[in-house]
Design an enzyme around this catalytic site. Structure first.
Site, PDB file in Angstrom:
ATOM      1  N   HIS A  76      28.584 -61.369 -21.935  1.00  0.00           N
ATOM      2  CA  HIS A  76      29.772 -61.558 -21.662  1.00  0.00           C
ATOM      3  C   HIS A  76      30.398 -62.585 -22.709  1.00  0.00           C
ATOM      4  O   HIS A  76      31.672 -62.809 -23.047  1.00  0.00           O
ATOM      5  CB  HIS A  76      30.407 -62.003 -20.175  1.00  0.00           C
ATOM      6  CG  HIS A  76      29.987 -63.410 -19.717  1.00  0.00           C
ATOM      7  ND1 HIS A  76      28.861 -63.579 -18.800  1.00  0.00           N
ATOM      8  CD2 HIS A  76      30.702 -64.649 -19.964  1.00  0.00           C
ATOM      9  CE1 HIS A  76      28.819 -64.874 -18.576  1.00  0.00           C
ATOM     10  NE2 HIS A  76      29.751 -65.440 -19.220  1.00  0.00           N
ATOM     11  N   ASP A 106      23.848 -58.398 -18.047  1.00  0.00           N
ATOM     12  CA  ASP A 106      24.746 -59.616 -18.534  1.00  0.00           C
ATOM     13  C   ASP A 106      23.813 -60.402 -19.615  1.00  0.00           C
ATOM     14  O   ASP A 106      23.858 -61.646 -19.525  1.00  0.00           O
ATOM     15  CB  ASP A 106      25.300 -60.488 -17.491  1.00  0.00           C
ATOM     16  CG  ASP A 106      26.398 -61.466 -18.001  1.00  0.00           C
ATOM     17  OD1 ASP A 106      27.012 -61.259 -19.337  1.00  0.00           O
ATOM     18  OD2 ASP A 106      26.787 -62.417 -17.413  1.00  0.00           O
ATOM     19  N   SER A 183      27.494 -70.722 -19.592  1.00  0.00           N
ATOM     20  CA  SER A 183      26.861 -69.245 -19.576  1.00  0.00           C
ATOM     21  C   SER A 183      26.069 -69.067 -20.677  1.00  0.00           C
ATOM     22  O   SER A 183      26.366 -69.203 -21.884  1.00  0.00           O
ATOM     23  CB  SER A 183      28.136 -68.371 -19.748  1.00  0.00           C
ATOM     24  OG  SER A 183      29.035 -68.329 -18.397  1.00  0.00           O
TER      25      SER A 183
END
Length: 334
Positions: A76, A106, A183
């Site tokens: 993402h 992901d 992230s």
């Protein structure tokens, strides 16, 4: 009349708890040592893309896992990117290209070019991680580069829903604080080995954060290097998880108490060719029980592609066995 008796300073000091400084120093030393080993490999990922006619910008974290410039980050973070820049710990900047991207886990692998060997992080073994052990998160939350937070492993074996809708399994929960921008950064143990890839947090909660186990990442990296994508099997059904009545479980001697209720079948798909009907309840492939739609997605890995197998379904009052040959997933599906 009794006079009050006051303890002397010396007696208070004698009764004070044992000094914890050596213990705290040992903890700090472990964190600092792990940071010194991993931090040079952590990158600040800057992304430029376009949404419609308007340019968009984003950022996240990543880390080098080979000396020749391969980085791991979250899918993402780089989704929709037209241009990706990786800034390393020493502030050197590199343009990065996407080697492979897997929204279902992901995870994404990037590559940067460098004339010399680059610092890289070593992978650990997430199957050996234990609840309560030290966890160290490194990344660039909210644009604050080179940020370190510490905590412990709070739980193992969690599941998260990826942006693709597929369920991610064997996720690590930690209370090491994560924020937007973390992230894709590494979650490391006290030895400086990467045990997870930081991927999500719950905004409404405190200290509930998640990382994809590094063993999952190793498998995804292998798939991306070998095929440029993660290969998964596909049978061409959509459905919902439904319970199986206790009397049916007992009658057929089933080990599972739920199944996939088929709502739709893709024309000319493996399921259609096998004779699956809307309303069937899928309960097993070969000897592997199907406890629901997420269970089915997890089962259908690359080992089932092109393989003849037996699909067991409950159809009205009968258990029906069908010959099925899954194919490689064309886009996304079950």
């Amino acid at each position: 009349m009794l006079e009050p008796r006051w303890a002397s300073v010396e007696s208070v000091q004698e009764e004070s708890p044992q000094d914890d400084s050596p213990l705290l120093d040992a903890y700090s030393g472990a964190v600092i040592g792990a940071l010194e080993r991993v931090a040079p490999a952590v990158a600040f990922i800057e992304v430029q893309g376009s949404k419609g006619r308007r340019p968009s910008h984003g950022s996240g974290s990543g880390f080098l896992f080979t000396p020749d410039g391969y980085l791991l980050t979250n899918s993402h973070v780089v989704h929709g990117a037209d241009r990706i820049t990786a800034r390393l710990n020493d502030d050197t900047r590199f343009s990065a290209d996407i080697v492979g991207n897997d929204p279902d886990s992901d995870l994404a692998v990037l590559r940067i070019g460098s004339p010399s060997a680059l610092p890289y992080a070593e992978f650990g073994d997430s199957s050996r991680v234990r609840v309560g052990q030290v966890a160290i998160a490194i990344g660039n939350p909210l644009g604050y580069s080179k940020t370190v937070t510490t905590g412990v492993i709070s739980a193992l074996g969690r599941t998260l829903r990826a942006t693709s809708g597929r369920l991610m399994h064997d996720v690590i929960q930690t209370d090491a604080a994560l924020n937007p921008g973390n992230s894709g950064g590494p979650l490391v143990d006290s030895k400086g080995c990467v045990i997870g890839v930081n991927t999500a947090m719950i905004p409404q909660a405190q200290a509930i954060c998640f990382a994809t186990g590094i063993n999952t990442a190793k498998w995804v990296i292998g798939q991306l290097f070998a095929h440029g994508r993660v290969r998964r099997a596909y049978i061409g059904v959509s459905g919902a998880t439904v319970p199986i009545a206790t009397r049916v479980v007992r009658h057929f001697g089933l080990t599972n108490r739920s199944a996939v209720h088929v709502l739709e079948i893709v024309p000319r798909s493996p399921a259609a060719r096998a004779g699956v009907e809307v309303g069937d309840r899928l309960i097993a492939i070969d000897d592997a029980p199907i406890n629901g739609i997420d269970d089915l997605q997890r089962l259908l890995d690359s080992t089932w592609i092109g393989r003849d197998c037996e699909l067991t379904v409950l159809r009205r009052s009968s258990a029906v066995k069908l010959n099925l040959r899954p194919i490689e997933v064309p886009a996304s599906g079950a």
